[in-house]
Each structure stands twice: as C-alpha cells, then as structure tokens.
Design an enzyme around this catalytic site. Structure first.
Site, PDB file in Angstrom:
ATOM      1  N   ASN A  38      26.871   4.594 -19.122  1.00 55.80           N
ATOM      2  CA  ASN A  38      25.692   5.023 -18.364  1.00 55.80           C
ATOM      3  C   ASN A  38      24.386   4.605 -19.045  1.00 55.80           C
ATOM      4  OD1 ASN A  38      24.101   8.079 -17.159  1.00 55.80           O
ATOM      5  ND2 ASN A  38      24.393   6.190 -16.067  1.00 55.80           N
TER       6      ASN A  38
ATOM      7  N   CYS B 277      23.867   0.781 -19.309  1.00 54.70           N
ATOM      8  CA  CYS B 277      23.619  -0.611 -18.898  1.00 54.70           C
ATOM      9  C   CYS B 277      23.761  -0.812 -17.392  1.00 54.70           C
ATOM     10  CB  CYS B 277      24.582  -1.561 -19.624  1.00 54.70           C
ATOM     11  SG  CYS B 277      24.418  -1.562 -21.422  1.00 54.70           S
ATOM     12  N   ARG B 278      25.003  -0.734 -16.895  1.00 51.71           N
ATOM     13  CA  ARG B 278      25.257  -1.160 -15.516  1.00 51.71           C
ATOM     14  C   ARG B 278      24.915  -0.106 -14.474  1.00 51.71           C
ATOM     15  NH1 ARG B 278      31.349  -2.427 -16.387  1.00 51.71           N
ATOM     16  NH2 ARG B 278      30.950  -0.656 -17.772  1.00 51.71           N
ATOM     17  N   SER B 279      25.426   1.120 -14.634  1.00 57.48           N
ATOM     18  CA  SER B 279      25.159   2.115 -13.572  1.00 57.48           C
ATOM     19  C   SER B 279      23.693   2.534 -13.481  1.00 57.48           C
ATOM     20  CB  SER B 279      26.101   3.326 -13.683  1.00 57.48           C
ATOM     21  OG  SER B 279      25.935   4.036 -14.873  1.00 57.48           O
TER      22      SER B 279
ATOM     23  N   ASP C 215      30.355  -6.305 -18.331  1.00 59.13           N
ATOM     24  CA  ASP C 215      29.567  -5.346 -19.105  1.00 59.13           C
ATOM     25  C   ASP C 215      28.580  -6.075 -20.018  1.00 59.13           C
ATOM     26  OD1 ASP C 215      28.589  -3.250 -20.578  1.00 59.13           O
ATOM     27  OD2 ASP C 215      30.517  -2.204 -20.601  1.00 59.13           O
TER      28      ASP C 215
ATOM     29  N   CYS D  15      29.610   3.986 -14.573  1.00 57.08           N
ATOM     30  CA  CYS D  15      30.122   2.956 -15.489  1.00 57.08           C
ATOM     31  C   CYS D  15      30.664   3.663 -16.725  1.00 57.08           C
ATOM     32  CB  CYS D  15      29.064   1.903 -15.818  1.00 57.08           C
ATOM     33  SG  CYS D  15      27.652   2.496 -16.767  1.00 57.08           S
TER      34      CYS D  15
HETATM   35  P1  4NP Z   1      27.761   0.419 -19.579  1.00 52.15           P
HETATM   36  O1  4NP Z   1      27.907  -0.402 -20.952  1.00 52.15           O
HETATM   37  O2  4NP Z   1      29.114   1.018 -19.301  1.00 52.15           O
HETATM   38  O3  4NP Z   1      27.389  -0.611 -18.564  1.00 52.15           O
HETATM   39  O4  4NP Z   1      26.688   1.447 -19.812  1.00 52.15           O
HETATM   40  C1  4NP Z   1      28.408   0.155 -22.135  1.00 52.15           C
HETATM   41  C2  4NP Z   1      27.596   0.892 -22.941  1.00 52.15           C
HETATM   42  C3  4NP Z   1      28.094   1.393 -24.126  1.00 52.15           C
HETATM   43  C4  4NP Z   1      29.408   1.166 -24.491  1.00 52.15           C
HETATM   44  C5  4NP Z   1      30.226   0.436 -23.664  1.00 52.15           C
HETATM   45  C6  4NP Z   1      29.731  -0.069 -22.486  1.00 52.15           C
HETATM   46  N1  4NP Z   1      29.921   1.673 -25.706  1.00 52.15           N
HETATM   47  O5  4NP Z   1      31.099   1.408 -26.021  1.00 52.15           O
HETATM   48  O6  4NP Z   1      29.209   2.357 -26.436  1.00 52.15           O
END
Ligand code: 4NP
Length: 155
Positions: A12, A14-16, A124, A9
C-alpha cells in the site's frame, strides 16, 4: 447508496495508492465524487502509517494528481461488504485476500479492465523502479473499471 472501491496491493505504498489517486481523479472529473468512494490498502503491514513511495508521488505529481494518503492494511471490515469492489493489483493479492477472508463475490484484478495491454498483473515498482509504466497500466485499468461501474449501476 454509495459505491465503494478498494484498491489492494502488497505494501500500500506503490501500486494501490497510484490506482486510488488516479481513479479518484477520474471520479472527480466525472462529477461522481459524492456517489463513489475510493480507498486503498495493503495485504501486508510493513508500511502502515507511511506516505506513498516517493516514486509514486513523483509520477502522480508529474501527471497533475495530488495524493496525501497513508498506508494501511486491509481489514475484515473492508472485506465484509459483498458489494465493495475489491480491485487487486496482481493475482497474489487476490490469493492472499481469499486465504485470509474467504471468497469475496466482487473481486478482480485491475488489469482485467485494461484495454491496451496484455499484462494482467501490475509489475511491482518497489522492485522494478518503473513507476511511469505503473501509471500507464493503472490509468488503462481505471478507465475500464469506471466504465464497468457506471454500467453496473446504470449511471
Ligand atoms: P506495493 O509495493 O505492493 O505496490 O506497495 C511494495 C511495497 C513494499 C514491499 C513490497 C511491495 N515490501 O516488501 O516492503
């Protein structure tokens, strides 16, 4: 021969990590932990070294799943093995990987394997706050992914 699965993702956190934890649990339950290795990474580097988001950890715990991983960024080595299953959480992740590393022959979006949703990108929760919905989508996709891996490897 070990089968490698890498969930990707953006951050790294939240989702993955959710997908990694859910899929690892399914692999363990199927007795395949010594044949399938499971990992996750982000296209971005902002959160490297951090634990998963508290929302991801809370929802995983509610579903009885442990996760202690730390965020890391995708590396060239991750993308060098054409047999690794590179499983992205959304289309942007795939485009980012292809832009940086070129075309990888074994990439897909996780929800390409989902049977019970029309969604093809995991929304997300860093922005939506809906971690339980991510869990439901990820579980759906992981079931289909495991079936595809078992079929492709005659397991
Ligand atoms: P993820 O979510 O891709 O599911 O881990 C996010 C975590 C952090 C950010 C964006 C998406 N960020 O912009 O910091």
């Amino acid at each position: 021969m070990s089968i490698n699965v890498l969930f990707v993702c953006l951050g790294n956190i939240c989702r993955s990590p959710m997908a990694e934890a859910v899929f690892q649990q399914m692999v363990n339950d199927a007795g395949l932990a010594n044949q399938i290795t499971v990992d996750s990474a982000g296209t971005g580097s902002w959160h490297v070294g951090e634990r998963a988001h508290s929302g991801t950890r809370r929802v995983l715990a509610q579903h009885g799943i442990q996760y202690n991983g730390r965020a890391r960024q995708v590396t060239a080595a991750d993308m060098a093995d054409p047999d690794t299953w590179i499983i992205a959480m959304d289309g942007d992740n795939l485009r980012d990987l292809e832009g940086r590393y070129g075309r990888h022959p074994h990439t897909a979006r996780l929800l390409d394997y989902a049977a019970n949703t029309q969604e093809r990108s995991v929304p997300d929760p860093y922005y939506t706050g809906n971690f339980e919905y991510v869990y439901q989508l990820v579980s759906d996709g992981c079931h289909g992914l495991l079936a595809a891996i078992l079929e492709e490897n005659n397991l």
